[in-house]
Design a protein around this motif. Structure first.
Motif, PDB file in Angstrom:
ATOM      1  N   ARG A  32      17.461  -3.289   1.108  1.00 22.17           N
ATOM      2  CA  ARG A  32      18.899  -3.527   1.250  1.00 22.17           C
ATOM      3  C   ARG A  32      19.169  -4.747   2.114  1.00 22.17           C
ATOM      4  NH1 ARG A  32      23.475   0.963   3.051  1.00 22.17           N
ATOM      5  NH2 ARG A  32      25.275  -0.443   2.921  1.00 22.17           N
ATOM      6  N   MET A  33      18.375  -4.932   3.169  1.00 29.52           N
ATOM      7  CA  MET A  33      18.555  -6.104   4.011  1.00 29.52           C
ATOM      8  C   MET A  33      18.186  -7.373   3.265  1.00 29.52           C
ATOM      9  SD  MET A  33      17.278  -4.820   7.797  1.00 29.52           S
ATOM     10  CE  MET A  33      17.562  -6.456   8.456  1.00 29.52           C
ATOM     11  N   SER A  34      17.169  -7.300   2.407  1.00 28.29           N
ATOM     12  CA  SER A  34      16.816  -8.455   1.590  1.00 28.29           C
ATOM     13  C   SER A  34      17.963  -8.836   0.665  1.00 28.29           C
ATOM     14  CB  SER A  34      15.558  -8.154   0.772  1.00 28.29           C
ATOM     15  OG  SER A  34      14.445  -7.908   1.618  1.00 28.29           O
ATOM     16  N   LEU A  35      18.659  -7.833   0.125  1.00 25.94           N
ATOM     17  CA  LEU A  35      19.810  -8.102  -0.731  1.00 25.94           C
ATOM     18  C   LEU A  35      20.938  -8.767   0.059  1.00 25.94           C
ATOM     19  CD1 LEU A  35      20.035  -4.885  -2.957  1.00 25.94           C
ATOM     20  CD2 LEU A  35      19.096  -7.125  -3.557  1.00 25.94           C
ATOM     21  N   GLU A  36      21.109  -8.394   1.316  1.00 27.14           N
ATOM     22  CA  GLU A  36      22.132  -9.015   2.143  1.00 27.14           C
ATOM     23  C   GLU A  36      21.768 -10.464   2.465  1.00 27.14           C
ATOM     24  OE1 GLU A  36      22.597  -6.472   5.476  1.00 27.14           O
ATOM     25  OE2 GLU A  36      23.777  -4.983   4.382  1.00 27.14           O
ATOM     26  N   VAL A  37      20.488 -10.731   2.664  1.00 30.71           N
ATOM     27  CA  VAL A  37      20.039 -12.116   2.855  1.00 30.71           C
ATOM     28  C   VAL A  37      20.322 -12.933   1.604  1.00 30.71           C
ATOM     29  CG1 VAL A  37      18.008 -13.577   3.187  1.00 30.71           C
ATOM     30  CG2 VAL A  37      18.287 -11.519   4.566  1.00 30.71           C
ATOM     31  N   ILE A  38      20.060 -12.351   0.438  1.00 30.14           N
ATOM     32  CA  ILE A  38      20.348 -13.032  -0.828  1.00 30.14           C
ATOM     33  C   ILE A  38      21.853 -13.266  -0.973  1.00 30.14           C
ATOM     34  CG2 ILE A  38      20.270 -12.771  -3.345  1.00 30.14           C
ATOM     35  CD1 ILE A  38      17.646 -11.235  -2.966  1.00 30.14           C
ATOM     36  N   GLY A  39      22.667 -12.278  -0.535  1.00 30.08           N
ATOM     37  CA  GLY A  39      24.119 -12.440  -0.599  1.00 30.08           C
ATOM     38  C   GLY A  39      24.606 -13.592   0.266  1.00 30.08           C
ATOM     39  N   ALA A  40      24.005 -13.752   1.443  1.00 28.15           N
ATOM     40  CA  ALA A  40      24.372 -14.870   2.310  1.00 28.15           C
ATOM     41  C   ALA A  40      24.031 -16.204   1.662  1.00 28.15           C
ATOM     42  CB  ALA A  40      23.660 -14.734   3.657  1.00 28.15           C
ATOM     43  N   PHE A  41      22.877 -16.247   1.002  1.00 27.95           N
ATOM     44  CA  PHE A  41      22.498 -17.494   0.324  1.00 27.95           C
ATOM     45  C   PHE A  41      23.420 -17.769  -0.855  1.00 27.95           C
ATOM     46  CE2 PHE A  41      19.899 -19.941  -2.709  1.00 27.95           C
ATOM     47  CZ  PHE A  41      19.643 -21.052  -1.924  1.00 27.95           C
ATOM     48  N   ALA A  42      23.888 -16.723  -1.536  1.00 30.92           N
ATOM     49  CA  ALA A  42      24.815 -16.902  -2.655  1.00 30.92           C
ATOM     50  C   ALA A  42      26.114 -17.547  -2.190  1.00 30.92           C
ATOM     51  CB  ALA A  42      25.095 -15.558  -3.323  1.00 30.92           C
ATOM     52  N   ILE A  43      26.596 -17.148  -1.005  1.00 32.11           N
ATOM     53  CA  ILE A  43      27.815 -17.750  -0.463  1.00 32.11           C
ATOM     54  C   ILE A  43      27.613 -19.239  -0.203  1.00 32.11           C
ATOM     55  CG2 ILE A  43      29.384 -17.751   1.511  1.00 32.11           C
ATOM     56  CD1 ILE A  43      28.943 -14.743   1.732  1.00 32.11           C
ATOM     57  N   VAL A  44      26.455 -19.591   0.356  1.00 35.08           N
ATOM     58  CA  VAL A  44      26.167 -20.999   0.623  1.00 35.08           C
ATOM     59  C   VAL A  44      26.054 -21.783  -0.690  1.00 35.08           C
ATOM     60  CG1 VAL A  44      24.511 -22.596   1.669  1.00 35.08           C
ATOM     61  CG2 VAL A  44      25.043 -20.443   2.802  1.00 35.08           C
ATOM     62  N   CYS A  45      25.493 -21.169  -1.722  1.00 34.01           N
ATOM     63  CA  CYS A  45      25.399 -21.831  -3.028  1.00 34.01           C
ATOM     64  C   CYS A  45      26.788 -22.124  -3.590  1.00 34.01           C
ATOM     65  CB  CYS A  45      24.611 -20.963  -4.008  1.00 34.01           C
ATOM     66  SG  CYS A  45      22.829 -20.950  -3.730  1.00 34.01           S
ATOM     67  N   LEU A  46      27.713 -21.184  -3.438  1.00 32.62           N
ATOM     68  CA  LEU A  46      29.083 -21.394  -3.917  1.00 32.62           C
ATOM     69  C   LEU A  46      29.760 -22.528  -3.147  1.00 32.62           C
ATOM     70  CD1 LEU A  46      30.328 -17.711  -4.428  1.00 32.62           C
ATOM     71  CD2 LEU A  46      29.699 -19.385  -6.191  1.00 32.62           C
ATOM     72  N   LEU A  47      29.549 -22.575  -1.833  1.00 32.73           N
ATOM     73  CA  LEU A  47      30.112 -23.671  -1.042  1.00 32.73           C
ATOM     74  C   LEU A  47      29.523 -25.012  -1.460  1.00 32.73           C
ATOM     75  CD1 LEU A  47      30.109 -22.023   2.516  1.00 32.73           C
ATOM     76  CD2 LEU A  47      32.065 -22.389   1.006  1.00 32.73           C
ATOM     77  N   THR A  48      28.226 -25.023  -1.745  1.00 32.25           N
ATOM     78  CA  THR A  48      27.576 -26.249  -2.195  1.00 32.25           C
ATOM     79  C   THR A  48      28.122 -26.692  -3.542  1.00 32.25           C
ATOM     80  OG1 THR A  48      25.559 -25.571  -1.037  1.00 32.25           O
ATOM     81  CG2 THR A  48      25.350 -27.339  -2.650  1.00 32.25           C
ATOM     82  N   LEU A  49      28.361 -25.739  -4.442  1.00 32.89           N
ATOM     83  CA  LEU A  49      28.921 -26.070  -5.755  1.00 32.89           C
ATOM     84  C   LEU A  49      30.298 -26.708  -5.609  1.00 32.89           C
ATOM     85  CD1 LEU A  49      28.707 -25.950  -8.839  1.00 32.89           C
ATOM     86  CD2 LEU A  49      29.706 -23.660  -8.738  1.00 32.89           C
ATOM     87  N   VAL A  50      31.108 -26.178  -4.709  1.00 30.10           N
ATOM     88  CA  VAL A  50      32.431 -26.765  -4.470  1.00 30.10           C
ATOM     89  C   VAL A  50      32.296 -28.204  -3.984  1.00 30.10           C
ATOM     90  CG1 VAL A  50      34.497 -26.619  -3.035  1.00 30.10           C
ATOM     91  CG2 VAL A  50      33.541 -24.551  -4.049  1.00 30.10           C
TER      92      VAL A  50
END
Length: 228
Positions: free
Chosen positions: A146-164
């Motif tokens: 579950r913690m690994s999934l939360e780490v992946i979720g944090a990276f997903a947010i950064v990916c969205l910011l990078t896309l913007v």
């Protein structure tokens, strides 16, 4: 067990600092300088999607993958540094190649060679480079799934910011003009070459440190036992 709000914020900030979307946007513009807006958009989406898949894989099973293939992080830094330095050299010289600035098809449909820069050098090693991989592995190593999934979720947010940031870069092209972008291309080529050399230095330093640590380990059976 899960990450607290403060811990999640630390993971998010760590990924943001490593990815650095603001600094990578001019590099993205330099690599896609001669491409149309639709192709540039497709490259940004593909690169970030691939980076997300790679980092997710390393966050979940990176240690097992490294052990299975005998890969070390210094080796990854050395290979990535050489590749990034080569791309920076091409940009600095104003050259076009299949690695730096491939052309799109004449018909207007993006060619696979043009979209190929989404894989290399954008997704790997610029976005999902050794630093990003090491960050994902360090936060998720030995942690519950579950913690690994939360780490992946944090990276997903950064990916969205990078896309913007990447997609907003098109407005920068329209505002500055082609000549200014050419100047930015040369400047980003120099910066990219320096980044590549720095990755190479860190990789070599890490490899030397690992070798020294291994050489200091005493052999278990080097000293024969003596009968008293």
């Amino acid at each position: 067990m899960q990450l607290s709000a403060g811990e999640f914020a630390n993971v998010l900030l760590a990924f943001f600092a490593i990815m650095n979307p603001i600094a990578n946007t001019p590099i993205f513009l330099a690599l896609t300088d001669d491409l149309d807006s639709a192709t540039r958009r497709n490259i940004a989406i593909r690169a970030l999607l691939l980076a997300f898949i790679l980092i997710s894989g390393f966050a979940i099973g990176g240690n097992l993958l490294f052990q299975a293939f005998g890969i070390t992080l210094p080796a990854l830094r050395i290979a990535g540094g050489i590749l990034v330095a080569m791309v920076g050299f091409h940009l600095l010289q104003g050259e076009t190649s299949s690695v730096s600035t491939p052309k799109s098809a004449v018909s207007g449909t993006p060619s696979e060679s043009a979209l190929g820069i989404a894989i290399t050098p954008l997704a790997l090693p610029i976005l999902a480079g050794p630093g990003t991989i090491a960050t994902a592995m360090s936060f998720s190593a030995g942690a519950p799934f579950r913690m690994s999934l939360e780490v992946i979720g944090a990276f997903a947010i950064v990916c969205l910011l990078t896309l913007v940031c990447f997609l907003s870069g098109e407005k920068m092209v329209a505002y500055l003009g082609r000549s200014a972008i050419k100047v930015v291309t040369r400047l980003m080529g120099l910066i990219l070459a320096v980044i590549g050399i720095q990755m190479l230095i860190e990789g070599i330093g890490g490899a030397v440190t690992d070798y020294q640590n291994e050489s200091k380990q005493p052999a278990a059976s080097s000293v024969p036992s003596s009968d008293s």
